[in-house]
Design a protein around this motif. Sequence first.
Motif, PDB file in Angstrom:
ATOM      1  N   PRO A  68      35.657  27.020  45.039  1.00  0.00           N
ATOM      2  CA  PRO A  68      34.283  27.026  44.544  1.00  0.00           C
ATOM      3  C   PRO A  68      34.184  27.474  43.088  1.00  0.00           C
ATOM      4  O   PRO A  68      35.192  27.742  42.424  1.00  0.00           O
ATOM      5  N   LYS A  69      32.984  27.611  42.627  1.00  0.00           N
ATOM      6  CA  LYS A  69      32.655  27.946  41.248  1.00  0.00           C
ATOM      7  C   LYS A  69      33.393  29.188  40.740  1.00  0.00           C
ATOM      8  O   LYS A  69      33.484  30.204  41.423  1.00  0.00           O
ATOM      9  N   GLY A  70      33.925  29.050  39.523  1.00  0.00           N
ATOM     10  CA  GLY A  70      34.463  30.193  38.810  1.00  0.00           C
ATOM     11  C   GLY A  70      35.881  30.606  39.144  1.00  0.00           C
ATOM     12  O   GLY A  70      36.359  31.629  38.661  1.00  0.00           O
ATOM     13  N   CYS A  71      36.587  29.832  39.952  1.00  0.00           N
ATOM     14  CA  CYS A  71      37.956  30.217  40.316  1.00  0.00           C
ATOM     15  C   CYS A  71      38.947  29.823  39.220  1.00  0.00           C
ATOM     16  O   CYS A  71      38.767  28.819  38.535  1.00  0.00           O
ATOM     17  N   ILE A  72      39.989  30.635  39.079  1.00  0.00           N
ATOM     18  CA  ILE A  72      41.096  30.329  38.187  1.00  0.00           C
ATOM     19  C   ILE A  72      42.379  30.430  39.001  1.00  0.00           C
ATOM     20  O   ILE A  72      42.672  31.473  39.587  1.00  0.00           O
ATOM     21  N   ILE A  73      43.109  29.319  39.050  1.00  0.00           N
ATOM     22  CA  ILE A  73      44.366  29.263  39.791  1.00  0.00           C
ATOM     23  C   ILE A  73      45.501  29.189  38.768  1.00  0.00           C
ATOM     24  O   ILE A  73      45.570  28.261  37.979  1.00  0.00           O
ATOM     25  N   GLY A  74      46.378  30.180  38.773  1.00  0.00           N
ATOM     26  CA  GLY A  74      47.439  30.291  37.776  1.00  0.00           C
ATOM     27  C   GLY A  74      48.578  29.309  37.965  1.00  0.00           C
ATOM     28  O   GLY A  74      48.662  28.589  38.970  1.00  0.00           O
ATOM     29  N   ARG A  75      49.487  29.325  36.980  1.00  0.00           N
ATOM     30  CA  ARG A  75      50.651  28.439  36.982  1.00  0.00           C
ATOM     31  C   ARG A  75      51.482  28.624  38.247  1.00  0.00           C
ATOM     32  O   ARG A  75      51.711  29.747  38.686  1.00  0.00           O
ATOM     33  N   HIS A  76      51.910  27.492  38.805  1.00  0.00           N
ATOM     34  CA  HIS A  76      52.809  27.457  39.965  1.00  0.00           C
ATOM     35  C   HIS A  76      52.215  28.063  41.237  1.00  0.00           C
ATOM     36  O   HIS A  76      52.947  28.312  42.194  1.00  0.00           O
ATOM     37  N   THR A  89      37.290  33.706  42.363  1.00  0.00           N
ATOM     38  CA  THR A  89      38.614  34.216  42.734  1.00  0.00           C
ATOM     39  C   THR A  89      39.618  33.913  41.632  1.00  0.00           C
ATOM     40  O   THR A  89      39.596  32.849  41.030  1.00  0.00           O
ATOM     41  N   ARG A  90      40.528  34.850  41.383  1.00  0.00           N
ATOM     42  CA  ARG A  90      41.635  34.669  40.441  1.00  0.00           C
ATOM     43  C   ARG A  90      42.938  34.773  41.218  1.00  0.00           C
ATOM     44  O   ARG A  90      43.178  35.771  41.895  1.00  0.00           O
ATOM     45  N   ILE A  91      43.766  33.738  41.120  1.00  0.00           N
ATOM     46  CA  ILE A  91      45.085  33.735  41.756  1.00  0.00           C
ATOM     47  C   ILE A  91      46.098  33.643  40.625  1.00  0.00           C
ATOM     48  O   ILE A  91      46.019  32.751  39.789  1.00  0.00           O
ATOM     49  N   THR A  92      47.077  34.559  40.600  1.00  0.00           N
ATOM     50  CA  THR A  92      48.012  34.614  39.488  1.00  0.00           C
ATOM     51  C   THR A  92      49.385  34.071  39.858  1.00  0.00           C
ATOM     52  O   THR A  92      49.662  33.781  41.017  1.00  0.00           O
ATOM     53  N   LYS A  93      50.241  34.000  38.864  1.00  0.00           N
ATOM     54  CA  LYS A  93      51.582  33.417  38.994  1.00  0.00           C
ATOM     55  C   LYS A  93      52.355  33.977  40.179  1.00  0.00           C
ATOM     56  O   LYS A  93      52.280  35.149  40.504  1.00  0.00           O
ATOM     57  N   SER A  94      53.105  33.076  40.809  1.00  0.00           N
ATOM     58  CA  SER A  94      54.012  33.425  41.908  1.00  0.00           C
ATOM     59  C   SER A  94      53.294  33.974  43.137  1.00  0.00           C
ATOM     60  O   SER A  94      53.836  34.797  43.861  1.00  0.00           O
ATOM     61  N   CYS A  95      52.090  33.555  43.361  1.00  0.00           N
ATOM     62  CA  CYS A  95      51.394  33.962  44.564  1.00  0.00           C
ATOM     63  C   CYS A  95      50.705  32.752  45.154  1.00  0.00           C
ATOM     64  O   CYS A  95      50.687  31.687  44.571  1.00  0.00           O
ATOM     65  N   GLY A  96      50.124  32.936  46.288  1.00  0.00           N
ATOM     66  CA  GLY A  96      49.387  31.852  46.918  1.00  0.00           C
ATOM     67  C   GLY A  96      48.628  32.361  48.112  1.00  0.00           C
ATOM     68  O   GLY A  96      48.774  33.516  48.510  1.00  0.00           O
ATOM     69  N   VAL A  97      47.801  31.513  48.670  1.00  0.00           N
ATOM     70  CA  VAL A  97      47.039  31.866  49.850  1.00  0.00           C
ATOM     71  C   VAL A  97      47.292  30.760  50.874  1.00  0.00           C
ATOM     72  O   VAL A  97      47.101  29.584  50.580  1.00  0.00           O
TER      73      VAL A  97
END
Length: 105
Positions: A68-76, A89-97
């Motif tokens: 949804p609105k405003g999410c940033i999904i990082g590299r890889h 939501t912010r998801i950073t490098k080397s992680c996932g859901v």
Amino acid sequence: MTMIGSGCTIGENCSIKGTVIGNNCILGNNVTLLNTHLWDNVIIDSNVSITDSILANHSRIQSHATIPKGCIIGRHCVIGTKITLPPYTRITKSCGVTAEDDDDE
């Protein structure tokens, strides 16, 4: 206005509005992108909806996910099948859901 980079593959029945798609991105069928920025080499599986968000290089969104609105999904980073993220939501490098992570709550 929508801009699509070179080497992209876009599946059937996609809706893309106000979106920038980088080079070499792959979109499955029935993908909805609204006011979203995909950097290079992003993979979006089928039946995904993304609104007002940013996906960095080499990120992947698996089928039936909602970003949804405003999410940033990082590299890889990978967002698993049938995951719906909360807005901003912010998801950073080397992680996932994944669905397995969601079951732990």
